[in-house]
Design an enzyme around this catalytic site. Sequence first.
Site, PDB file in Angstrom:
ATOM      1  N   ARG A 154       0.815  -1.219   0.000  1.00  0.00           N
ATOM      2  CA  ARG A 154       0.000   0.000   0.000  1.00  0.00           C
ATOM      3  C   ARG A 154       0.850   1.272   0.000  1.00  0.00           C
ATOM      4  NH1 ARG A 154      -4.554   0.229   4.524  1.00  0.00           N
ATOM      5  NH2 ARG A 154      -2.777   0.844   5.792  1.00  0.00           N
ATOM      6  N   LYS A 187      -2.774   6.655   1.439  1.00  0.00           N
ATOM      7  CA  LYS A 187      -2.688   7.328   2.742  1.00  0.00           C
ATOM      8  C   LYS A 187      -1.887   8.620   2.635  1.00  0.00           C
ATOM      9  CE  LYS A 187      -2.376   4.942   6.916  1.00  0.00           C
ATOM     10  NZ  LYS A 187      -3.638   5.136   7.612  1.00  0.00           N
TER      11      LYS A 187
HETATM   12  N1  PLP Z   1      -9.368   4.291   6.574  1.00  0.00           N
HETATM   13  C1  PLP Z   1      -8.527   5.304   6.808  1.00  0.00           C
HETATM   14  C2  PLP Z   1      -8.840   6.637   6.236  1.00  0.00           C
HETATM   15  C3  PLP Z   1      -7.365   5.092   7.590  1.00  0.00           C
HETATM   16  O1  PLP Z   1      -6.527   6.080   7.847  1.00  0.00           O
HETATM   17  C4  PLP Z   1      -7.122   3.802   8.101  1.00  0.00           C
HETATM   18  C5  PLP Z   1      -5.924   3.529   8.877  1.00  0.00           C
HETATM   19  O2  PLP Z   1      -4.956   3.029   8.397  1.00  0.00           O
HETATM   20  C6  PLP Z   1      -8.033   2.783   7.820  1.00  0.00           C
HETATM   21  C7  PLP Z   1      -9.137   3.063   7.061  1.00  0.00           C
HETATM   22  C8  PLP Z   1      -7.800   1.401   8.320  1.00  0.00           C
HETATM   23  O3  PLP Z   1      -6.825   0.749   7.538  1.00  0.00           O
HETATM   24  P1  PLP Z   1      -5.958  -0.412   8.146  1.00  0.00           P
HETATM   25  O4  PLP Z   1      -6.893  -1.459   8.588  1.00  0.00           O
HETATM   26  O5  PLP Z   1      -5.094  -0.857   7.015  1.00  0.00           O
HETATM   27  O6  PLP Z   1      -5.194   0.187   9.268  1.00  0.00           O
HETATM   28  C1  COI Z   2      -4.397   3.601  11.442  1.00  0.00           C
HETATM   29  O1  COI Z   2      -5.320   2.878  11.802  1.00  0.00           O
HETATM   30  O2  COI Z   2      -3.232   3.194  11.297  1.00  0.00           O
HETATM   31  C2  COI Z   2      -4.643   4.980  11.126  1.00  0.00           C
HETATM   32  O3  COI Z   2      -4.182   5.483  10.141  1.00  0.00           O
HETATM   33  C3  COI Z   2      -5.411   5.743  12.060  1.00  0.00           C
HETATM   34  C4  COI Z   2      -4.646   6.887  12.518  1.00  0.00           C
HETATM   35  C5  COI Z   2      -4.047   6.891  13.845  1.00  0.00           C
HETATM   36  C6  COI Z   2      -4.477   7.996  11.600  1.00  0.00           C
END
Ligand code: PLP
Ligand code: COI
Length: 330
Positions: free
Chosen positions: A72, A174
């Site tokens: 990612r 991100k």
């Molecule tokens: N959506 C957003 C906008 C986020 O910043 C995050 C955090 O990483 C997630 C979803 C959840 O993604 P993940 O499960 O890969 O941490």
């Molecule tokens: C994550 O779950 O890693 C996120 O990005 C949330 C955050 C602390 C911005």
Amino acid sequence: MGYALKETKYRYRAYTENGTWQKGFLTEDKNISIHEGSNVFHYGQALFEGLKAYKTKDGDVQLFRPDLNYIRINEGLKRIVAPELPEELFFEAIEEVVRANKDDIPEYGDGKSLYIRPFVIGQGMNLGVKPSEEYLFSVFCAPVGTYFKGGLAALDFVTTDYDRAAANGTGKVKVAGNYAASLYPRQQAIDAGYAGVIYLDPLTHSKIDEVGAANFFAVTHDNVLVTPKSSSILPSITKRSILYIAEHMLGMKVEERDAHIDNLDEFKEAGACGTAAIITPIGSITHKGKKTIFGDGETVGEVTKKLYDTLVKIYYGDMEAPEGWIRKVL
Ligand code: PLP
Ligand code: COI
């Protein structure tokens, strides 16, 4: 310090030279000194990742699906025209930071973990709107507890008219700018007494996209796990993992499809999922003054609890993980 419980001693830094990533190093210096004309300050060439290291009952330390963070981050770097990271550098940085800060990894048993934050920024004098010529890749970490207050208590969310990202914009990577865009609607929701904000799809504002910095999931009355499909949401690693757990470990039907904001009554449970959020039950969603309550609105539903228990057992090594999900660091 917000979500972090304390600061840790060591971080990793690596730089590009002529567009190619060089081997990095550990440092105790928390500050970064860069040119005032750096792209990161003006045009937002910044990208981050988030993953966690967990201590098991036996004292081992393990990462959860870091290969997906690696894929990612490079998707994101392509999107902001920054040089992709070599796999070896990405893992060396993370593993060195975890090992160097091992005394700050929370002990098994109290639901805490070490949150790891890799990031890349474009730096160096750059007044025109174009990609930087120099980049920094850094990784730091901090011990953390729960992201949303309340653990497994169900929380109340509210929709917003604002978008965090455009339909064909940067929502699926991100980049820092998505989070800048989210601060105002988040603040509005919190000031109105909600735990956070629900974003709708930017084109039609009729379907759920995300829950703040977490993905959305819900369970229908006939036990189908539903997560939204949209070009503007971040492809959450936690979301992909609970889809797998539901289908292959809990024997549920799963669907990635639209979750219409005017049809929330089709769900008996709803939740937010993410590395930081883990699984947080949603007690209610308020949209244009209408409040839809899930279950009793206060306690975690049965399916959400099963998903949570399975995921957390895998995180901490209390249950065998599907092939390739765990990478041991210590
Ligand atoms: N959506 C957003 C906008 C986020 O910043 C995050 C955090 O990483 C997630 C979803 C959840 O993604 P993940 O499960 O890969 O941490
Ligand atoms: C994550 O779950 O890693 C996120 O990005 C949330 C955050 C602390 C911005």
